[in-house]
Write a protein that holds these residues in place. Structure first.
Motif, PDB file in Angstrom:
ATOM      1  N   PHE A 191       0.779  -1.721   0.524  1.00 38.80           N
ATOM      2  CA  PHE A 191      -0.029   0.382   0.068  1.00 38.80           C
ATOM      3  C   PHE A 191       0.921   0.970   0.256  1.00 38.80           C
ATOM      4  CE2 PHE A 191      -1.750   3.123   2.430  1.00 38.80           C
ATOM      5  CZ  PHE A 191      -3.243   2.879   1.573  1.00 38.80           C
ATOM      6  N   ASN A 192       2.145   1.477   0.907  1.00 42.25           N
ATOM      7  CA  ASN A 192       2.436   2.123   1.002  1.00 42.25           C
ATOM      8  C   ASN A 192       3.602   2.785   0.025  1.00 42.25           C
ATOM      9  OD1 ASN A 192       1.835   3.371   3.686  1.00 42.25           O
ATOM     10  ND2 ASN A 192       2.928   2.052   4.543  1.00 42.25           N
ATOM     11  N   LYS A 193       4.028   2.137  -0.860  1.00 33.87           N
ATOM     12  CA  LYS A 193       4.836   2.010  -1.863  1.00 33.87           C
ATOM     13  C   LYS A 193       4.104   2.505  -3.390  1.00 33.87           C
ATOM     14  CE  LYS A 193       7.171  -2.746  -2.561  1.00 33.87           C
ATOM     15  NZ  LYS A 193       7.026  -3.540  -3.616  1.00 33.87           N
ATOM     16  N   TYR A 194       3.134   2.492  -3.228  1.00 35.19           N
ATOM     17  CA  TYR A 194       2.150   3.474  -4.191  1.00 35.19           C
ATOM     18  C   TYR A 194       1.421   4.093  -3.931  1.00 35.19           C
ATOM     19  CZ  TYR A 194       3.922  -0.492  -6.617  1.00 35.19           C
ATOM     20  OH  TYR A 194       4.731  -1.478  -6.938  1.00 35.19           O
TER      21      TYR A 194
ATOM     22  N   SER B 151       0.743   8.446  -2.317  1.00 35.67           N
ATOM     23  CA  SER B 151       1.220   9.441  -2.227  1.00 35.67           C
ATOM     24  C   SER B 151       0.614  11.082  -0.825  1.00 35.67           C
ATOM     25  CB  SER B 151       1.111  11.003  -2.956  1.00 35.67           C
ATOM     26  OG  SER B 151      -0.239  10.926  -3.697  1.00 35.67           O
ATOM     27  N   LYS B 152      -0.532  10.742  -0.535  1.00 36.99           N
ATOM     28  CA  LYS B 152      -2.137  11.262  -0.157  1.00 36.99           C
ATOM     29  C   LYS B 152      -1.836  10.577   1.575  1.00 36.99           C
ATOM     30  CE  LYS B 152      -4.740  12.805  -3.627  1.00 36.99           C
ATOM     31  NZ  LYS B 152      -6.413  13.670  -3.374  1.00 36.99           N
ATOM     32  N   TYR B 153      -1.613   9.032   1.621  1.00 39.18           N
ATOM     33  CA  TYR B 153      -2.084   8.004   2.895  1.00 39.18           C
ATOM     34  C   TYR B 153      -0.058   7.282   3.057  1.00 39.18           C
ATOM     35  CZ  TYR B 153      -7.085   9.241   3.205  1.00 39.18           C
ATOM     36  OH  TYR B 153      -8.077   9.544   3.258  1.00 39.18           O
ATOM     37  N   ASN B 154      -0.828   6.899   4.646  1.00 39.50           N
ATOM     38  CA  ASN B 154       0.330   6.642   5.148  1.00 39.50           C
ATOM     39  C   ASN B 154      -0.237   5.229   5.993  1.00 39.50           C
ATOM     40  OD1 ASN B 154       3.681   5.941   4.855  1.00 39.50           O
ATOM     41  ND2 ASN B 154       3.303   6.315   6.742  1.00 39.50           N
ATOM     42  N   ALA B 155       0.643   4.419   5.759  1.00 42.14           N
ATOM     43  CA  ALA B 155       0.371   2.836   6.303  1.00 42.14           C
ATOM     44  C   ALA B 155       0.858   2.992   7.911  1.00 42.14           C
ATOM     45  CB  ALA B 155      -0.381   1.650   5.929  1.00 42.14           C
TER      46      ALA B 155
ATOM     47  N   TYR C 299      -3.339 -11.135   1.514  1.00 47.43           N
ATOM     48  CA  TYR C 299      -2.803  -9.701   1.963  1.00 47.43           C
ATOM     49  C   TYR C 299      -3.512  -9.120   0.793  1.00 47.43           C
ATOM     50  CZ  TYR C 299       0.208  -9.091  -2.394  1.00 47.43           C
ATOM     51  OH  TYR C 299       0.422  -9.104  -3.469  1.00 47.43           O
ATOM     52  N   LYS C 300      -3.770  -9.479  -0.194  1.00 45.99           N
ATOM     53  CA  LYS C 300      -4.164  -9.063  -1.561  1.00 45.99           C
ATOM     54  C   LYS C 300      -5.710  -8.000  -0.977  1.00 45.99           C
ATOM     55  CE  LYS C 300      -1.851 -11.292  -5.410  1.00 45.99           C
ATOM     56  NZ  LYS C 300      -2.602 -11.660  -6.524  1.00 45.99           N
ATOM     57  N   GLU C 301      -6.572  -9.267  -0.570  1.00 44.06           N
ATOM     58  CA  GLU C 301      -7.800  -9.132   0.160  1.00 44.06           C
ATOM     59  C   GLU C 301      -7.552  -7.678   1.089  1.00 44.06           C
ATOM     60  OE1 GLU C 301     -10.228 -13.211  -0.460  1.00 44.06           O
ATOM     61  OE2 GLU C 301      -8.857 -12.732   1.135  1.00 44.06           O
ATOM     62  N   ILE C 302      -6.842  -7.493   1.528  1.00 43.46           N
ATOM     63  CA  ILE C 302      -6.552  -6.218   2.421  1.00 43.46           C
ATOM     64  C   ILE C 302      -6.284  -4.769   1.690  1.00 43.46           C
ATOM     65  CG2 ILE C 302      -5.643  -5.358   4.666  1.00 43.46           C
ATOM     66  CD1 ILE C 302      -4.940  -7.746   5.808  1.00 43.46           C
ATOM     67  N   LEU C 303      -5.792  -5.442   0.879  1.00 48.41           N
ATOM     68  CA  LEU C 303      -4.494  -3.937   0.176  1.00 48.41           C
ATOM     69  C   LEU C 303      -5.835  -3.376  -0.581  1.00 48.41           C
ATOM     70  CD1 LEU C 303      -2.596  -2.271  -0.965  1.00 48.41           C
ATOM     71  CD2 LEU C 303      -2.234  -4.692  -2.391  1.00 48.41           C
ATOM     72  N   VAL C 304      -6.966  -4.031  -1.004  1.00 49.38           N
ATOM     73  CA  VAL C 304      -7.516  -3.892  -2.125  1.00 49.38           C
ATOM     74  C   VAL C 304      -8.827  -2.734  -0.798  1.00 49.38           C
ATOM     75  CG1 VAL C 304     -10.420  -4.615  -2.397  1.00 49.38           C
ATOM     76  CG2 VAL C 304      -8.361  -5.835  -3.403  1.00 49.38           C
ATOM     77  N   GLU C 305      -8.889  -2.967   0.375  1.00 52.26           N
ATOM     78  CA  GLU C 305     -10.237  -2.421   1.304  1.00 52.26           C
ATOM     79  C   GLU C 305      -9.089  -1.465   2.108  1.00 52.26           C
ATOM     80  OE1 GLU C 305     -13.094  -3.044   2.107  1.00 52.26           O
ATOM     81  OE2 GLU C 305     -12.748  -4.779   0.960  1.00 52.26           O
ATOM     82  N   LEU C 306      -8.109  -1.085   1.690  1.00 45.44           N
ATOM     83  CA  LEU C 306      -7.034  -0.314   2.020  1.00 45.44           C
ATOM     84  C   LEU C 306      -6.674   1.132   1.041  1.00 45.44           C
ATOM     85  CD1 LEU C 306      -3.701  -1.356   3.996  1.00 45.44           C
ATOM     86  CD2 LEU C 306      -5.609  -0.316   4.215  1.00 45.44           C
TER      87      LEU C 306
END
Length: 321
Positions: free
Chosen positions: A27-30, A32-36, A120-127
């Motif tokens: 998530f953090n790789k791409y 600019s507005k958010y950081n987890a 992790y992919k399913e978590i990533l989609v929700e984030l």
């Protein structure tokens, strides 16, 4: 750095932990507005853990957590985030036996939706779809603006086990002449969620009597109490938890928990806490009011002395004379 997402979870189950930490990294790789940020990313060396976590939650717009397993630290942090009016993103690996059933037993959450995941992919989609989230849970339950803050001295959440410590502590609390509200189920069998949130918000101090670890269903009772303790802290109340020894205190609220051996020690320790916190504060407030009243009387007297009754020579005649 932009807006923050704080992610809470327990680290004892590698399957979930690996999925969460991978999702956060991706998530953090791409972004600019958010950081987890996960709790394991925090710098806590030499710092008070719960205070540091509170600071990170305060700086975050979204609180995400994994509630697959009952974890009192995570539930305490969730309660704090709810009290701080954060957006919520709750995850559950419902392939784990008993996960959905355990989640449904928590009064505060049984009607709150969650996002299921297995990887992790399913978590990533929700984030990534965070913008669709609701504002906060409290708005759906209660309008805090209509509640008088600090209307009660103590909100006393009693132990579900009506043993000798429960009996003697309740007798002592009721003898203090403080404004006390309690949830004793011998008086009212069930109180709705609204009632708990209202009294957590409208009381200056929160006292929560945890169930001993050797008692039936202690895990579920204390899980619910952990959320209430976090909510109280989120409302910026003074919170104390008490538990019979031996008790494995979650690290997040270790510094606001006292343990006792027997009913006499239980009452003694709570009485000492009330004396040092509530009664001493009330005495300071009385002294301050007394000083202010005394100063106001002196000021009034002084102003009367300064009051002119008349002039010896009228101003317009002074020059002529």
């Amino acid at each position: 750095m932009g807006k923050k997402i704080f992610f809470a979870y327990e680290s004892g189950h590698p399957e979930n932990r690996d999925a969460i930490t991978r999702a956060v990294r991706e998530f953090n790789k791409y972004q600019s507005k958010y950081n987890a940020l996960t709790w394991e990313d925090m710098e806590i060396n030499g710092r008070i853990i719960n205070k540091t976590i509170f600071e990170e939650i305060d700086r975050s717009e979204i609180f995400a957590c994994d509630l697959t397993y009952i974890n009192h630290n995570v539930l305490f942090e969730l309660g704090y985030a709810i009290g701080r009016r954060k957006k919520l993103l709750i995850f559950l690996n419902d392939s784990v036996f008993g996960a959905k059933e355990n989640y449904g037993k928590l009064k505060l959450l049984k009607n709150v939706g969650y996002s299921r995941f297995n990887n992790y992919k399913e978590i990533l989609v929700e984030l990534q779809e965070k913008e669709k989230m609701k504002t906060d849970l409290l708005e759906q339950v209660i309008n805090l603006e209509k509640i008088q803050n600090d209307d009660n001295d103590i909100f006393y959440i009693t132990s579900k086990v009506k043993n000798q410590a429960f009996l003697e502590l309740s007798e002592y609390i009721n003898s203090t002449n403080l404004r006390v509200v309690n949830d004793d189920t011998s008086e009212v069998e069930y109180q709705p969620l609204y009632w708990y949130i209202k009294n957590l918000y409208s009381s200056s101090y929160i006292l929560i009597h945890l169930v001993g670890e050797d008692k039936h269903d202690n895990e579920y009772y204390n899980a619910e109490y952990s959320i209430y303790a976090g909510l109280g802290c989120g409302f910026e109340k003074k919170v104390l938890l008490i538990a019979p020894k031996p008790f494995t205190a979650p690290i997040d609220y270790d510094d606001i928990l006292i343990e006792y051996n027997g009913a006499e020690e239980c009452v003694k320790k709570v009485a000492n806490w009330i004396e040092n916190n509530i009664f001493s504060v009330k005495e300071q407030e009385r002294e301050e009011r007394s000083k202010q009243e005394k100063y106001a009387k002196q000021e009034k007297k002084f102003n009367l002395l300064k009051l002119g009754i008349g002039c010896e020579i009228a101003e317009e005649e002074k020059n002529d004379l």
